[in-house]
Design a protein around this motif. Structure first.
Motif, PDB file in Angstrom:
ATOM      1  N   GLU A 155     -10.602  23.441   7.031  1.00  0.00           N
ATOM      2  CA  GLU A 155     -10.615  22.634   6.188  1.00  0.00           C
ATOM      3  C   GLU A 155      -8.976  22.761   6.264  1.00  0.00           C
ATOM      4  OE1 GLU A 155     -13.254  24.841   2.743  1.00  0.00           O
ATOM      5  OE2 GLU A 155     -10.926  25.567   3.491  1.00  0.00           O
ATOM      6  N   LYS A 156      -8.225  23.445   7.218  1.00  0.00           N
ATOM      7  CA  LYS A 156      -6.625  23.120   7.262  1.00  0.00           C
ATOM      8  C   LYS A 156      -6.297  21.498   8.279  1.00  0.00           C
ATOM      9  CE  LYS A 156      -5.317  27.518   6.919  1.00  0.00           C
ATOM     10  NZ  LYS A 156      -4.069  28.901   7.370  1.00  0.00           N
ATOM     11  N   ALA A 157      -8.086  21.970   9.542  1.00  0.00           N
ATOM     12  CA  ALA A 157      -8.091  20.059  10.364  1.00  0.00           C
ATOM     13  C   ALA A 157      -8.273  19.155   9.640  1.00  0.00           C
ATOM     14  CB  ALA A 157      -8.884  21.061  10.983  1.00  0.00           C
ATOM     15  N   ALA A 158      -9.375  19.445   8.253  1.00  0.00           N
ATOM     16  CA  ALA A 158      -9.437  17.992   7.771  1.00  0.00           C
ATOM     17  C   ALA A 158      -8.036  17.517   6.896  1.00  0.00           C
ATOM     18  CB  ALA A 158     -10.693  18.266   6.851  1.00  0.00           C
ATOM     19  N   LEU A 159      -7.687  18.059   6.236  1.00  0.00           N
ATOM     20  CA  LEU A 159      -6.231  18.125   5.918  1.00  0.00           C
ATOM     21  C   LEU A 159      -5.345  17.301   6.875  1.00  0.00           C
ATOM     22  CD1 LEU A 159      -6.365  21.056   3.089  1.00  0.00           C
ATOM     23  CD2 LEU A 159      -6.549  19.151   2.732  1.00  0.00           C
ATOM     24  N   LYS A 160      -4.653  18.340   7.959  1.00  0.00           N
ATOM     25  CA  LYS A 160      -3.971  17.758   8.472  1.00  0.00           C
ATOM     26  C   LYS A 160      -5.042  16.025   8.910  1.00  0.00           C
ATOM     27  CE  LYS A 160      -1.708  18.628  13.160  1.00  0.00           C
ATOM     28  NZ  LYS A 160      -1.641  17.444  13.820  1.00  0.00           N
ATOM     29  N   GLU A 161      -5.595  15.412   8.894  1.00  0.00           N
ATOM     30  CA  GLU A 161      -6.318  15.262   9.848  1.00  0.00           C
ATOM     31  C   GLU A 161      -6.199  13.638   8.846  1.00  0.00           C
ATOM     32  OE1 GLU A 161     -10.128  12.453  11.003  1.00  0.00           O
ATOM     33  OE2 GLU A 161     -10.390  14.072  10.460  1.00  0.00           O
ATOM     34  N   ILE A 162      -5.938  13.683   6.989  1.00  0.00           N
ATOM     35  CA  ILE A 162      -5.638  12.697   5.848  1.00  0.00           C
ATOM     36  C   ILE A 162      -3.892  12.735   6.148  1.00  0.00           C
ATOM     37  CG2 ILE A 162      -5.615  12.163   3.790  1.00  0.00           C
ATOM     38  CD1 ILE A 162      -8.360  14.145   3.788  1.00  0.00           C
ATOM     39  N   THR A 163      -3.351  14.328   6.939  1.00  0.00           N
ATOM     40  CA  THR A 163      -1.969  13.864   6.363  1.00  0.00           C
ATOM     41  C   THR A 163      -1.536  13.126   7.872  1.00  0.00           C
ATOM     42  OG1 THR A 163      -1.915  15.969   5.774  1.00  0.00           O
ATOM     43  CG2 THR A 163       0.373  15.522   6.209  1.00  0.00           C
ATOM     44  N   ASP A 164      -2.024  13.255   9.033  1.00  0.00           N
ATOM     45  CA  ASP A 164      -1.705  12.342  10.092  1.00  0.00           C
ATOM     46  C   ASP A 164      -1.847  11.091  10.139  1.00  0.00           C
ATOM     47  OD1 ASP A 164      -0.465  14.540  11.529  1.00  0.00           O
ATOM     48  OD2 ASP A 164      -2.834  15.315  12.283  1.00  0.00           O
TER      49      ASP A 164
ATOM     50  N   ALA B 187      -1.700   9.314   6.685  1.00  0.00           N
ATOM     51  CA  ALA B 187      -0.428   8.794   6.202  1.00  0.00           C
ATOM     52  C   ALA B 187       0.625   8.619   6.135  1.00  0.00           C
ATOM     53  CB  ALA B 187      -0.982   9.719   4.796  1.00  0.00           C
ATOM     54  N   ALA B 188       0.476   9.344   7.680  1.00  0.00           N
ATOM     55  CA  ALA B 188       2.067   9.355   7.969  1.00  0.00           C
ATOM     56  C   ALA B 188       2.061   7.996   9.239  1.00  0.00           C
ATOM     57  CB  ALA B 188       2.575  10.684   9.214  1.00  0.00           C
ATOM     58  N   GLU B 189       1.220   7.483   9.714  1.00  0.00           N
ATOM     59  CA  GLU B 189       0.805   6.648  10.841  1.00  0.00           C
ATOM     60  C   GLU B 189       0.834   4.839   9.424  1.00  0.00           C
ATOM     61  OE1 GLU B 189      -1.888   5.105  14.239  1.00  0.00           O
ATOM     62  OE2 GLU B 189      -2.686   5.664  12.409  1.00  0.00           O
ATOM     63  N   LEU B 190       0.456   5.666   8.629  1.00  0.00           N
ATOM     64  CA  LEU B 190       0.270   4.269   7.653  1.00  0.00           C
ATOM     65  C   LEU B 190       2.009   4.337   7.504  1.00  0.00           C
ATOM     66  CD1 LEU B 190      -2.833   4.384   5.892  1.00  0.00           C
ATOM     67  CD2 LEU B 190      -2.562   2.359   7.595  1.00  0.00           C
ATOM     68  N   GLU B 191       1.856   4.724   7.142  1.00  0.00           N
ATOM     69  CA  GLU B 191       4.023   5.317   6.467  1.00  0.00           C
ATOM     70  C   GLU B 191       4.224   4.069   7.630  1.00  0.00           C
ATOM     71  OE1 GLU B 191       6.065   8.085   3.566  1.00  0.00           O
ATOM     72  OE2 GLU B 191       5.733   8.851   5.391  1.00  0.00           O
TER      73      GLU B 191
ATOM     74  N   ASN C 113       0.586  -1.127  -0.384  1.00  0.00           N
ATOM     75  CA  ASN C 113      -0.400  -0.318   0.271  1.00  0.00           C
ATOM     76  C   ASN C 113       0.551   1.629  -0.320  1.00  0.00           C
ATOM     77  OD1 ASN C 113      -1.719  -2.132   2.079  1.00  0.00           O
ATOM     78  ND2 ASN C 113      -2.790  -1.636   0.615  1.00  0.00           N
ATOM     79  N   GLU C 114       2.185   1.173  -0.037  1.00  0.00           N
ATOM     80  CA  GLU C 114       3.253   2.587  -0.083  1.00  0.00           C
ATOM     81  C   GLU C 114       3.381   3.339  -0.753  1.00  0.00           C
ATOM     82  OE1 GLU C 114       7.800   3.135   1.466  1.00  0.00           O
ATOM     83  OE2 GLU C 114       7.299   1.319  -0.142  1.00  0.00           O
ATOM     84  N   GLN C 115       2.442   2.990  -2.484  1.00  0.00           N
ATOM     85  CA  GLN C 115       2.462   3.621  -3.218  1.00  0.00           C
ATOM     86  C   GLN C 115       1.402   4.559  -2.942  1.00  0.00           C
ATOM     87  OE1 GLN C 115       2.887   2.305  -7.213  1.00  0.00           O
ATOM     88  NE2 GLN C 115       2.066   3.891  -8.202  1.00  0.00           N
ATOM     89  N   VAL C 116       0.251   3.910  -2.578  1.00  0.00           N
ATOM     90  CA  VAL C 116      -1.046   4.606  -2.850  1.00  0.00           C
ATOM     91  C   VAL C 116      -0.872   5.498  -0.964  1.00  0.00           C
ATOM     92  CG1 VAL C 116      -2.153   2.864  -1.461  1.00  0.00           C
ATOM     93  CG2 VAL C 116      -3.748   4.835  -2.648  1.00  0.00           C
ATOM     94  N   VAL C 117      -0.345   4.982  -0.649  1.00  0.00           N
ATOM     95  CA  VAL C 117      -0.334   6.116   1.279  1.00  0.00           C
ATOM     96  C   VAL C 117       0.455   7.663   0.572  1.00  0.00           C
ATOM     97  CG1 VAL C 117       0.922   6.410   3.284  1.00  0.00           C
ATOM     98  CG2 VAL C 117      -0.664   4.593   2.484  1.00  0.00           C
ATOM     99  N   ASP C 118       1.465   7.269  -0.788  1.00  0.00           N
ATOM    100  CA  ASP C 118       2.471   8.278  -0.319  1.00  0.00           C
ATOM    101  C   ASP C 118       1.356   9.422  -1.854  1.00  0.00           C
ATOM    102  OD1 ASP C 118       4.656   7.750   0.697  1.00  0.00           O
ATOM    103  OD2 ASP C 118       5.584   6.233  -0.999  1.00  0.00           O
ATOM    104  N   GLU C 119       0.697   8.213  -3.065  1.00  0.00           N
ATOM    105  CA  GLU C 119      -0.107   8.941  -3.415  1.00  0.00           C
ATOM    106  C   GLU C 119      -0.968  10.094  -3.039  1.00  0.00           C
ATOM    107  OE1 GLU C 119      -1.447   6.237  -5.901  1.00  0.00           O
ATOM    108  OE2 GLU C 119       0.099   6.687  -7.551  1.00  0.00           O
ATOM    109  N   VAL C 120      -1.445   9.777  -1.850  1.00  0.00           N
ATOM    110  CA  VAL C 120      -2.384  10.880  -1.362  1.00  0.00           C
ATOM    111  C   VAL C 120      -2.039  11.622  -0.363  1.00  0.00           C
ATOM    112  CG1 VAL C 120      -4.066  10.725   0.804  1.00  0.00           C
ATOM    113  CG2 VAL C 120      -4.436   9.122  -0.793  1.00  0.00           C
ATOM    114  N   LYS C 121      -0.604  11.319   0.825  1.00  0.00           N
ATOM    115  CA  LYS C 121       0.173  12.517   0.990  1.00  0.00           C
ATOM    116  C   LYS C 121       0.366  13.041  -0.434  1.00  0.00           C
ATOM    117  CE  LYS C 121       4.001  11.735   3.745  1.00  0.00           C
ATOM    118  NZ  LYS C 121       5.061  11.307   3.758  1.00  0.00           N
ATOM    119  N   ALA C 122       0.945  12.856  -1.449  1.00  0.00           N
ATOM    120  CA  ALA C 122       1.603  13.992  -2.296  1.00  0.00           C
ATOM    121  C   ALA C 122      -0.311  15.560  -2.498  1.00  0.00           C
ATOM    122  CB  ALA C 122       2.006  13.518  -3.361  1.00  0.00           C
ATOM    123  N   ALA C 123      -0.987  14.551  -2.765  1.00  0.00           N
ATOM    124  CA  ALA C 123      -2.196  14.917  -3.420  1.00  0.00           C
ATOM    125  C   ALA C 123      -2.928  15.751  -1.977  1.00  0.00           C
ATOM    126  CB  ALA C 123      -3.576  13.805  -3.463  1.00  0.00           C
ATOM    127  N   VAL C 124      -2.616  15.859  -0.611  1.00  0.00           N
ATOM    128  CA  VAL C 124      -2.744  16.496   0.260  1.00  0.00           C
ATOM    129  C   VAL C 124      -1.803  17.886   0.083  1.00  0.00           C
ATOM    130  CG1 VAL C 124      -3.213  17.462   2.628  1.00  0.00           C
ATOM    131  CG2 VAL C 124      -4.206  14.556   1.164  1.00  0.00           C
TER     132      VAL C 124
END
Length: 337
Positions: free
Chosen positions: A170-179, A181-185, A147-158
């Motif tokens: 909106e910033k909080a919602a974006l940070k939640e996704i980034t956090d 993705a970082a946990e999964l990574e 799943n590494e590639q898809v996680v990286d793609e989501v991080k890049a998109a955000v």
């Protein structure tokens, strides 16, 4: 510049035209044309445009790009000196427009100037949750290196989202996704690091030379491999490779256990004899025991301590056989006498 009639009459550098003439139009350039008309009778008439400005450029809409997709609130600016109308989705709007973000909608801005020039920009607004959709089903218990590639793609998109005018929500919602993705990574990286550590540790042991000094390390390796294979953070390929590693560890553990068992058997057997009570009836068993000791000493799976103990057992058996030989010789001699 505008001039008085007297100033115009004082002009000396007129350009003669016998036919029609036109005006060279340059956008937003202001100018004044003066014309002197003389008929055949010598009558003169002066004309003036009294200032004119031509607009040949379409209005400018800045802050967004036509056809682009956005996720957060955007601020739009209209630049046009001669505005006739500005509409947002068909409704009148001003020169400064706010497009609310984090929703599923389309915005169309149309600006028309008084010269009839028009500019239209259409953008798509999407919910921020759409960015996380590819990893919504992933968590720290099931994510793996596949799943590494898809996680990286989501991080890049955000990271690519324009947050210049984003709201705090909106910033909080974006940070939640980034956090997330970082946990999964981190789980992926930690799992890969653990696999690498296990392989490095496994490479320190060899089936031909493994011995009881390696027992504790092999036991821990087996536990570490089991912990990974029992979890959900492995790809099929990683799980297969680790299962093969587990088999290698088990085989080496068996070698260690078998070697120890044979050493213990030999030691127990030797301890069963005593120089004071050994007889010729024990000779065959002792000779076999000596052969077993010599064979065991050929093993490459012994520690230095085990080799020393086996040599001690060998010496004890040889002493017992010597005692038997001596006794037999004495009996033979007494019989002869």
């Amino acid at each position: 510049k505008a001039m008085t009639l007297e100033e115009v009459k004082a002009i000396t550098d007129w350009t003669a035209y016998n036919g029609s003439f036109g005006v060279s139009v340059e956008d937003t350039k202001q100018f004044v044309y003066f014309v002197r008309i003389t008929d055949n009778a010598g009558n003169v008439t002066y004309l003036s445009t009294n200032g004119a400005e031509y607009d040949t450029t379409a209005p400018v809409i800045s802050g967004i790009e036509n056809g682009k997709t956005y996720y957060t609130t955007q601020k739009v600016t209209v630049t046009e000196k001669n505005v006739a109308s500005i509409t947002l989705n068909g409704e009148d709007a001003g020169t400064n427009i706010t497009l609310d973000g984090n929703k599923d909608t389309t915005y169309t801005i149309v600006v028309t100037d008084k010269a009839g020039n028009s500019t239209t920009v259409t953008v798509t607004m999407k919910p921020i949750s759409d960015l996380s959709a590819p990893i919504d089903s992933l968590n720290k218990d099931n994510v793996n290196s596949g799943n590494e590639q898809v996680v990286d793609e989501v991080k890049a998109a955000v990271a690519a989202v324009d947050t210049t005018n984003a709201t705090e929500q909106e910033k909080a919602a974006l940070k939640e996704i980034t956090d997330k993705a970082a946990e999964l990574e981190k789980v992926i990286d930690d799992t890969k690091a653990e696999i690498a550590r296990i392989n490095e540790e496994l490479n320190k042991h060899n089936a031909d030379t493994v011995n009881s000094d390696d027992a504790a390390a092999l036991e821990q390796l087996g536990k570490d491999i089991k912990a990974l294979t029992d979890g959900g953070n492995l790809t099929d390929a990683e799980r297969t490779a680790l299962s093969e590693d587990a088999d290698d560890v088990a085989a080496m553990q068996k070698t260690v256990a078998d070697t120890k068992a044979e050493n213990d058997r030999i030691s127990d057997a030797v301890d069963g004899y005593d120089l004071a009570t050994v007889t010729s009836d024990d000779k065959a068993d002792l000779e076999q025991l000596l052969a077993d000791i010599n064979e065991q000493l050929q093993s490459t799976n012994l520690t230095e301590e085990e080799i020393s103990e086996l040599n001690g057992d060998k010496k004890a058996v040889e002493d017992l056989l010597t005692k038997i030989k001596g006794t037999d010789e004495l009996i033979d001699k007494l019989t002869e006498d």
